[in-house]
Design a protein around this motif. Structure first.
Motif, short mmCIF file in Angstrom:
data_model
loop_
_atom_site.label_atom_id
_atom_site.label_comp_id
_atom_site.label_asym_id
_atom_site.label_seq_id
_atom_site.Cartn_x
_atom_site.Cartn_y
_atom_site.Cartn_z
N GLU A 1 -2.68 5.05 5.39
CA GLU A 1 -4.26 5.35 4.92
C GLU A 1 -4.75 4.34 4.00
N ARG A 2 -3.91 3.85 3.07
CA ARG A 2 -4.42 2.93 2.06
C ARG A 2 -4.60 1.55 2.54
N ALA A 3 -3.84 1.20 3.28
CA ALA A 3 -3.78 -0.07 4.10
C ALA A 3 -4.87 -0.18 5.12
N TYR B 1 0.87 -1.37 0.01
CA TYR B 1 -0.15 -0.26 0.02
C TYR B 1 1.05 1.18 -0.10
N ALA B 2 0.47 2.22 -0.78
CA ALA B 2 1.34 3.59 -1.11
C ALA B 2 1.43 4.21 0.31
N SER B 3 0.46 3.98 1.20
CA SER B 3 0.19 4.82 2.75
C SER B 3 -0.26 3.82 3.73
N GLY C 1 5.94 1.38 0.02
CA GLY C 1 5.09 1.64 0.99
C GLY C 1 5.03 0.74 2.21
N GLU D 1 -7.72 1.59 4.75
CA GLU D 1 -8.80 1.57 4.01
C GLU D 1 -9.09 0.08 3.52
N ALA D 2 -8.16 -0.67 3.12
CA ALA D 2 -8.17 -2.04 2.96
C ALA D 2 -8.84 -2.83 3.99
#
Length: 287
Positions: A164-166, A160-162, A196, A168-169
């Motif tokens: 926050e993306r993780a 994940y790029a950040s 990331g 969200e996943a």
């Protein structure tokens, strides 16, 4: 008010486990076991509300900052039970209680059933009965597990790029949980990776189990419990899949609580943690 949490490492004969330590040195000894793909942060809201307890919240093997099983090994429930027992041995706890959520609740139940002389109390959150398969399903279950093991080397962990993306996943995978709960679990469950972040957990945790106990095995274990049991079921949590299972729970001397909330109600917000703590306080206050 800030809560003191001590990070500790436990060197077992076969693996090193990480844990969070809460409470006074002379508190009642409690091992806390989290759910599948979670980590010790699962108890970050609940543990501080259980006064008088010496809580060791483990990262189970393959999760969080704990070690992974060696090549060729799997993650059966009984191996987690052995890990918990060895931790108690290392801590010098001849008698102790277990606090478990989901997968951790099933592990706690099995350990208490197998060694009733060691376990004083069971405090369980949205979990008690392990997933089962009947004997006739065993060949297909084993076949699926073997094929998944063969395919594992070709799989790659998501990156994940950040953070926050993780998060969200995590919010969109498995049982629903609050953003705050996902952030708490991610704070311990992620590690930096080229490009990331990725999860620390062992990819083998997502493989199908080669073998599961039958319903008869599980019923025998639950009926072997000899310690007081307090079970919190979330109204929007894991459904009890078989009417026979609910009948079994209601037939046993288990103190049953039904609370509003989802599968991670003890972590989703402070109100949920407080409600769960209020259910467990009488259990730990009993002589």
């Amino acid at each position: 008010m800030s809560v003191h949490i001590e990070e500790i490492r436990l060197n077992l004969p076969h693996i090193e486990l990480a844990a969070h330590l809460y409470g006074p040195e002379d508190g009642q000894p409690v091992l806390a076991l989290h759910g599948w793909l979670d980590n010790a942060m699962s108890f970050a809201r609940l543990a501080p509300q259980l006064d008088g307890l010496r809580i060791v919240a483990l990262d189970l093997a393959g999760h969080g900052h704990s070690g992974h099983r060696p090549p060729g090994a799997n993650y059966p429930l009984w191996d987690y039970a052995l890990d918990a027992l060895l931790v108690a041995e290392q801590l010098g706890w001849q008698r102790f209680s277990l606090l478990g959520h989901s997968l951790g609740a099933s592990v706690a139940m099995l350990l208490a059933a197998a060694l009733p002389e060691r376990v004083e109390r069971l405090a369980l959150i949205d979990g008690l009965l392990p997933l089962t398969h009947e004997p006739e399903q065993a060949p297909q279950q084993l076949g699926e597990a073997l094929k998944a093991q063969l395919a594992l080397p070709g799989k790659r962990k998501p990156v994940y790029a950040s953070v926050e993306r993780a998060v969200e996943a995590r919010l969109h995978g498995g049982y629903p949980l609050s953003r705050e709960a996902a952030e708490l679990l991610a704070s311990r469950g992620l590690m930096p990776q080229a490009g990331g972040y990725t999860w620390r957990s062992d990819p083998r945790l997502t493989l199908p189990s080669p073998l599961r106990m039958s319903r008869a095995h599980v019923e025998a274990c639950v009926r072997a419990l000899r310690c007081p049991v307090s079970l919190v079921l979330a109204e929007e949590g894991i459904p009890v899949r078989h009417p026979q299972s609910m009948a079994l729970i209601e037939d046993l001397p288990i103190t049953l609580h039904r609370l509003p909330g989802g599968h991670h109600l003890h972590l989703d917000d402070e109100a949920g943690a407080s409600a769960v703590a209020d259910c467990f306080k009488p259990l730990f206050a009993a002589p």
